[in-house]
Design a protein around this motif. Sequence first.
Motif, PDB file in Angstrom:
ATOM      1  N   PRO A 123       0.816  -1.210   0.000  1.00  0.00           N
ATOM      2  CA  PRO A 123       0.000   0.000   0.000  1.00  0.00           C
ATOM      3  C   PRO A 123       0.853   1.266   0.000  1.00  0.00           C
ATOM      4  O   PRO A 123       1.829   1.372   0.727  1.00  0.00           O
ATOM      5  N   TYR A 130       0.590   4.636   1.038  1.00  0.00           N
ATOM      6  CA  TYR A 130      -0.252   5.485   1.861  1.00  0.00           C
ATOM      7  C   TYR A 130       0.611   6.377   2.745  1.00  0.00           C
ATOM      8  O   TYR A 130       1.538   5.888   3.392  1.00  0.00           O
ATOM      9  N   GLU A 181       1.843   5.355   6.412  1.00  0.00           N
ATOM     10  CA  GLU A 181       2.065   3.917   6.455  1.00  0.00           C
ATOM     11  C   GLU A 181       0.823   3.155   6.929  1.00  0.00           C
ATOM     12  O   GLU A 181      -0.222   3.732   7.180  1.00  0.00           O
ATOM     13  N   LYS A 182       0.960   1.858   7.042  1.00  0.00           N
ATOM     14  CA  LYS A 182      -0.172   1.001   7.372  1.00  0.00           C
ATOM     15  C   LYS A 182      -0.721   1.281   8.769  1.00  0.00           C
ATOM     16  O   LYS A 182      -1.926   1.140   9.001  1.00  0.00           O
ATOM     17  N   SER A 183       0.123   1.690   9.694  1.00  0.00           N
ATOM     18  CA  SER A 183      -0.354   1.942  11.060  1.00  0.00           C
ATOM     19  C   SER A 183      -1.452   3.011  11.082  1.00  0.00           C
ATOM     20  O   SER A 183      -2.388   2.929  11.865  1.00  0.00           O
ATOM     21  N   ILE A 241      -3.659   3.523   8.671  1.00  0.00           N
ATOM     22  CA  ILE A 241      -4.870   2.853   8.185  1.00  0.00           C
ATOM     23  C   ILE A 241      -5.473   1.994   9.303  1.00  0.00           C
ATOM     24  O   ILE A 241      -6.681   2.030   9.546  1.00  0.00           O
ATOM     25  N   LEU A 242      -4.626   1.240  10.009  1.00  0.00           N
ATOM     26  CA  LEU A 242      -5.109   0.395  11.098  1.00  0.00           C
ATOM     27  C   LEU A 242      -5.800   1.234  12.169  1.00  0.00           C
ATOM     28  O   LEU A 242      -6.879   0.875  12.647  1.00  0.00           O
ATOM     29  N   ILE A 295      -7.852  -3.577  -0.002  1.00  0.00           N
ATOM     30  CA  ILE A 295      -7.722  -3.825   1.432  1.00  0.00           C
ATOM     31  C   ILE A 295      -8.592  -5.042   1.725  1.00  0.00           C
ATOM     32  O   ILE A 295      -9.735  -5.122   1.275  1.00  0.00           O
TER      33      ILE A 295
END
Length: 173
Positions: free
Chosen positions: A67, A69, A72-74, A76-77, A159
């Motif tokens: 991804p 983004y 980072e992914k954190s 999104i989480l 996702i």
Amino acid sequence: MKKSFLTIILLLSIFWSCQTEKKVNEKEEYLRWVGDIEHNPQIDEIDFKVCNGDNKILQYFNLGEGPVYRGEKSKILNTFKSKYQPISDKNKNGLIRIRFIVNCKGKAGRFRVLQSDYDYQEKEFDKETVSQLLNITKGIENWEVYKSYEVPVDYYMYIIFKITDGKLTEILP
């Protein structure tokens, strides 16, 4: 005699397999790649546009980064952790995949939802669960502009949400 018969069969099969002529009014039956998302005016936002045409949208595996983004992914989480309201139910188990396009301006659109059980057999979750995940995904605005040779491009992203007993237990990739 046997050799000439085999030669004729071989030549005929080559001839028929090489025919590429199409009828003038014949419509293309297949998309460019499995998973390509065609524009659907009934469900897609009118103002979302791809920049480089539908045939030039990069697949997620072309990016080689996962991804793309900001944060980072954190990030999104944390977005899903704070906004998703689980609907506890022992029968709500499986995967919900949301696939979409990020255009050359970093805006997302053409969202599509696939639902399955853990064995990848088609399954329908309740509308409230799917709607929550879809609306939260649509609200994410920090997709990176991906560049190929310094030119901004459109790309596919997805996702996957793992749901166990109605609770969001994992987000992939």
